[in-house]
Design an enzyme around this catalytic site. Structure first.
Site, PDB file in Angstrom:
ATOM      1  N   SER A 170      40.553  32.427  38.508  1.00 41.92           N
ATOM      2  CA  SER A 170      41.840  32.226  37.297  1.00 41.92           C
ATOM      3  C   SER A 170      41.912  30.719  37.287  1.00 41.92           C
ATOM      4  CB  SER A 170      42.720  32.871  37.476  1.00 41.92           C
ATOM      5  OG  SER A 170      43.859  32.834  36.164  1.00 41.92           O
ATOM      6  N   THR A 171      43.247  30.050  37.429  1.00 40.64           N
ATOM      7  CA  THR A 171      43.379  28.601  37.303  1.00 40.64           C
ATOM      8  C   THR A 171      42.622  28.068  38.440  1.00 40.64           C
ATOM      9  OG1 THR A 171      45.693  29.292  36.793  1.00 40.64           O
ATOM     10  CG2 THR A 171      45.407  27.054  37.154  1.00 40.64           C
ATOM     11  N   HIS A 196      39.471  34.259  34.399  1.00 43.35           N
ATOM     12  CA  HIS A 196      40.386  34.399  33.161  1.00 43.35           C
ATOM     13  C   HIS A 196      40.153  33.156  32.264  1.00 43.35           C
ATOM     14  CE1 HIS A 196      43.126  36.659  36.303  1.00 43.35           C
ATOM     15  NE2 HIS A 196      42.347  37.215  35.552  1.00 43.35           N
ATOM     16  N   MET A 289      46.413  31.836  39.701  1.00 43.35           N
ATOM     17  CA  MET A 289      47.680  32.211  39.910  1.00 43.35           C
ATOM     18  C   MET A 289      47.913  33.881  39.578  1.00 43.35           C
ATOM     19  SD  MET A 289      49.689  31.026  36.338  1.00 43.35           S
ATOM     20  CE  MET A 289      48.971  31.795  34.629  1.00 43.35           C
TER      21      MET A 289
END
Length: 347
Positions: A170-171, A196, A289
């Site tokens: 993700s991040t 994501h 996250m």
């Protein structure tokens, strides 16, 4: 105001600046210390009180966001969240920003802006808070980029016939995936990826990686065969699962409810890989996250797969890997620079 996250907004739209200021300021943990219509004004204002996070548009007068971001990462590395229009053109520009060191994306439509931003307020708050904890100095300096690309690319794989590799991130994941995938040889095991990312962005992201990698990288389409030398990235806004089709693996791509607030969801992919591939799979959970993918990675380990979590020091945000480690899902924890080699060495 001690302890609050100081945020500065740079966007040429007065409406965006106003709405974002209102939404972010409503959270007691965030202090919007200022805003500006372009990077030139922003630099002048920020000198007296430097922010912890900058929310940045990419298309602005006088100096575009990409130029500003690259200058910022060289001179004063700071977590930057891109506020981008949800269009194909915007996707290409935003990916340049992510490659230049931005931490994450907030999308905005061309119409219905105020309603959209207000409906997405919780997600925006999460992104800004995660950005405040991000390790951007490593990204800015290139310290996360592994030195093994040519060495790994020339290695012979010990076994590829039944292996499938599942990556979830993700991040900070766009940069991390670039590090791993550019080190993959052209005959790497079939790889399935959930990053994501909003719809429209994943196709551009896959195209960018395809130009950089020895292996083929593309956005997944329902029914795609998972083969050696191919990386399939789940489309934004859709889930991706692994399916068995005779002697082969294929992906099923389709709609469904968000899982762990995400679509695509890492958990959805990992659970399907656990069910279908079992011990013939490798699962890797990377920077991001939240906890999406932690339970799925545990299911993979319980099914006999080799499971890996990216370590704290090399993660831009050590959320998803931390949760996976805490749940006993990871057999080993490795730095980003070692992930590619771990994939090709797995028998």
């Amino acid at each position: 105001m001690s302890g609050q996250i100081k945020v500065f907004i740079v966007d040429d739209s007065a409406v965006v600046r106003q709405v974002l200021t209102q939404l972010l300021s409503a959270d007691a943990q965030i202090n919007v210390i200022g805003s500006a219509p372009d990077p030139i004004f922003a630099l002048q204002k920020m000198q007296a009180n430097w922010p912890d996070v900058i929310v940045l548009d990419v298309e602005m007068p006088r100096m575009d966001g990409i130029t500003f971001l690259r200058q910022l990462m060289q001179e004063h590395p700071t977590p930057v969240v891109i506020c981008s229009t949800l269009t194909e053109k915007g996707a290409d520009t935003t990916l340049q920003a992510l490659a230049s060191g931005a931490v994450d994306i907030i999308t905005k439509p061309k119409v219905g802006l105020r309603d959209f931003l207000e409906s997405s307020s919780q997600h925006m708050l999460q992104v800004v808070k995660a950005a405040a904890r991000a390790k951007v100095r490593a990204l800015a300096s290139g310290a996360l980029r592994g030195p093994l690309a040519l060495k790994v690319a020339s290695m012979r794989l010990s076994h590829t016939s039944e292996k499938v590799v599942a990556l979830g991130t993700s991040t900070g994941g766009t940069q991390a995936l670039e590090v791993v995938l550019t080190q993959m040889p052209s005959n790497c095991p079939g790889i399935v990826v959930v990053q994501h990312m909003p719809e429209k962005f994943t196709a551009a992201f896959a195209q960018r990686l395809n130009k950089l990698c020895y292996c083929e990288v593309r956005e997944a389409v329902d029914g795609d065969k998972v083969t050696a030398g191919l990386v399939l990235i789940a489309p934004g806004g859709l889930h991706m699962q692994l399916r068995r089709s005779g002697n082969y693996y294929r992906v099923a791509v389709g709609d469904g409810p968000a899982i762990n607030r995400h679509k695509p969801s890492v958990d959805v992919l990992f659970r399907s890989v656990a069910n279908v591939a079992g011990e013939n799979a490798i699962g890797i959970i990377m920077t991001g996250m939240g906890d999406d993918g932690a339970n799925g990675l545990l299911a993979m380990r319980q099914a006999g797969a080799h499971t890996i979590a990216q370590d704290r020091d090399s993660s831009v945000v050590f959320g998803m890997p931390r949760e996976a480690i805490a749940r006993g899902a990871a057999i080993e924890t490795l730095p980003l620079a070692s992930l590619a080699q771990a994939i090709v060495q797995q028998r």
